[in-house]
Enzyme design. Structure first.
Site, PDB file in Angstrom:
ATOM      1  N   ASP A 135       0.819  -1.219   0.000  1.00  0.00           N
ATOM      2  CA  ASP A 135       0.000   0.000   0.000  1.00  0.00           C
ATOM      3  C   ASP A 135       0.846   1.260   0.000  1.00  0.00           C
ATOM      4  OD1 ASP A 135      -2.313  -1.452   0.046  1.00  0.00           O
ATOM      5  OD2 ASP A 135      -2.729  -1.181   2.167  1.00  0.00           O
ATOM      6  N   CYS A 190     -18.136 -17.338  -6.461  1.00  0.00           N
ATOM      7  CA  CYS A 190     -19.178 -16.878  -5.543  1.00  0.00           C
ATOM      8  C   CYS A 190     -20.547 -17.420  -5.949  1.00  0.00           C
ATOM      9  CB  CYS A 190     -19.236 -15.345  -5.520  1.00  0.00           C
ATOM     10  SG  CYS A 190     -17.766 -14.571  -4.825  1.00  0.00           S
ATOM     11  N   CYS A 193     -24.548 -16.480  -4.819  1.00  0.00           N
ATOM     12  CA  CYS A 193     -24.574 -15.874  -3.484  1.00  0.00           C
ATOM     13  C   CYS A 193     -24.528 -14.347  -3.567  1.00  0.00           C
ATOM     14  CB  CYS A 193     -23.393 -16.386  -2.660  1.00  0.00           C
ATOM     15  SG  CYS A 193     -23.322 -15.709  -0.989  1.00  0.00           S
ATOM     16  N   CYS A 196     -23.025 -10.783   0.809  1.00  0.00           N
ATOM     17  CA  CYS A 196     -22.278  -9.560   1.114  1.00  0.00           C
ATOM     18  C   CYS A 196     -23.013  -8.319   0.622  1.00  0.00           C
ATOM     19  CB  CYS A 196     -20.875  -9.622   0.535  1.00  0.00           C
ATOM     20  SG  CYS A 196     -20.798  -9.806  -1.271  1.00  0.00           S
ATOM     21  N   CYS A 200     -24.680  -5.402   3.544  1.00  0.00           N
ATOM     22  CA  CYS A 200     -23.994  -4.107   3.671  1.00  0.00           C
ATOM     23  C   CYS A 200     -24.936  -3.062   4.286  1.00  0.00           C
ATOM     24  CB  CYS A 200     -23.503  -3.631   2.311  1.00  0.00           C
ATOM     25  SG  CYS A 200     -22.629  -2.041   2.394  1.00  0.00           S
ATOM     26  N   CYS A 216     -19.438   3.463   1.775  1.00  0.00           N
ATOM     27  CA  CYS A 216     -18.839   2.386   2.570  1.00  0.00           C
ATOM     28  C   CYS A 216     -18.454   2.882   3.965  1.00  0.00           C
ATOM     29  CB  CYS A 216     -17.617   1.840   1.836  1.00  0.00           C
ATOM     30  SG  CYS A 216     -16.741   0.538   2.720  1.00  0.00           S
ATOM     31  N   CYS A 246     -19.298  -7.461   5.394  1.00  0.00           N
ATOM     32  CA  CYS A 246     -19.311  -8.243   4.154  1.00  0.00           C
ATOM     33  C   CYS A 246     -18.409  -9.466   4.248  1.00  0.00           C
ATOM     34  CB  CYS A 246     -18.941  -7.377   2.955  1.00  0.00           C
ATOM     35  SG  CYS A 246     -17.275  -6.685   2.996  1.00  0.00           S
ATOM     36  N   CYS A 250     -19.725 -13.740   4.673  1.00  0.00           N
ATOM     37  CA  CYS A 250     -19.290 -14.521   3.511  1.00  0.00           C
ATOM     38  C   CYS A 250     -19.105 -16.003   3.856  1.00  0.00           C
ATOM     39  CB  CYS A 250     -17.974 -13.959   2.973  1.00  0.00           C
ATOM     40  SG  CYS A 250     -17.325 -14.884   1.557  1.00  0.00           S
TER      41      CYS A 250
END
Length: 364
Positions: A135, A190, A193, A196, A200, A216, A246, A250
């Site tokens: 990062d 996924c 599904c 998530c 949220c 978010c 989320c 999962c």
């Protein structure tokens, strides 16, 4: 180096990486052309909000060799960070929920140190170019991780691994050695599904692999420096730094593994802190307690702002109101208008909830 030597070195690197605490590494070339159209669309919709750095150095993000000339391969590394079994959101409205990745030592420090150690080991064997990133530069780490075979991008936009879920950190080493690439995981595992997306709180996941960061909770409580829009405050609940919802919902995270990395263990009992506990911190205490932690991504003003929002969603009680009023006095003294606005909102919410509760009790 010939192909046999390169393959042999890759095997050694895998072993060294595990010795340094990484659960998995993968190798990939630098061609990200299959992923850049989605990145461009995301930018065009300005879903990045105040994170203007996401719209800078686009060429370097899309072409890693522009970031570090000579790069032909990227080593992507994964390190698990979960320190509890079967994690769940603490639904106690008086609890202060902090995203699990931020409870321990700042992961940037841990991963960068280990990646640099890995790069140094490789350099001791071959005279080539290596540079680690965590990062710290314009790097599209999630596409790189999928190309390196570490997982696929789930509908929540995080990388998912079928053996480890999504509770892990990513880091990269750029090199000029043409290592053999791992299999790119392009399959969407996924399925149908939508857990998530549905869970949220602020509806930030507007579609599969489409995140409007401006909605978010992680963005609002960390990256966003100003006032949190009123429309999102109730949905934020008791989350004061980030959001794991989320990930917690999962199904793939039933395979998440507990990390033995001591750096990621919760500090200062922050995994069990209450809003009243943290509202008692003055700025020197905040700076002391959060030293070396990812919590330093927010300043003290943002910290109190976040606590105020959570407090406004808590159960009314005398101690909490007193803590908010004490902070209000301090915010006035330092001229912190943003904190004042959120503290006033919180007190208004508590008074309103208290009155409603009292009325209901009288009627009963």
């Amino acid at each position: 180096m010939n192909l046999k030597e390169i393959v042999s070195l890759q095997g050694q690197i895998n072993g060294w990486a595990k010795e340094l605490g990484f659960q998995q590494i993968g190798f990939t070339d630098t061609d990200l052309s299959a992923y850049t159209p989605d990145y461009r669309k995301w930018l065009a919709k300005r879903f990045y909000g105040d994170m203007n750095y996401m719209a800078r150095n686009i060429a370097k993000r899309e072409n890693p060799s522009d970031l570090l000339p000579g790069t032909v391969c990227i080593i992507s590394a994964r390190m698990d960070y979960l320190t509890e079994d079967n994690p769940r959101l603490n639904n106690d409205p008086n609890a202060a929920n902090i995203s699990r990745y931020a409870l321990g030592r700042d992961y940037h420090k841990t991963l960068r140190k280990r990646l640099n150690q890995l790069a140094k080991r490789i350099e001791n064997h071959v005279d080539h170019q290596f540079r680690a990133f965590v990062d710290s530069a314009p790097v599209l780490e999630k596409p790189i991780a999928t190309k390196a075979g570490l997982g696929w991008i789930g509908k929540h936009t995080l990388v998912l691994n079928e053996e480890a879920g999504s509770f892990f950190f990513l880091g990269e080493i750029f090199t000029d050695i043409p290592f053999k690439s791992n299999l790119d995981i392009t399959e969407d595992r996924c399925g149908a599904c939508r857990a998530c997306i549905n869970v949220c709180p602020t509806k930030a996941i507007i579609g599969p692999r489409q995140l409007d960061a401006r909605r978010c909770i992680s963005y609002l409580t960390i990256e966003h420096k100003g006032s949190i829009p009123v429309e999102f405050r109730k949905a934020i609940g008791n989350r004061i730094f980030g959001c794991d919802d989320c990930q917690l919902i999962c199904p793939w995270n039933r395979f998440a593994r507990t990390s033995i990395e001591t750096d990621f263990a919760p500090r200062h009992d922050l995994d069990a802190a209450t809003l009243i506990d943290l509202l008692a911190w003055d700025e020197p205490t905040f700076l002391t307690r959060t030293e070396g932690m990812a919590l330093r991504r927010v300043n003290y003003s943002q910290w109190i702002r976040n606590l105020a929002v959570a407090a406004g969603n808590a159960e009314p009680n005398v101690a909490l109101k007193r803590a908010l009023r004490d902070q209000r006095v301090k915010a006035r003294e330092r001229g912190d208008e943003m904190c004042l606005e959120h503290l006033e909102w919180a007190l208004t919410q508590l008074e309103s909830n208290d009155s409603s509760s009292g009325s209901a009790h009288d009627i009963a």
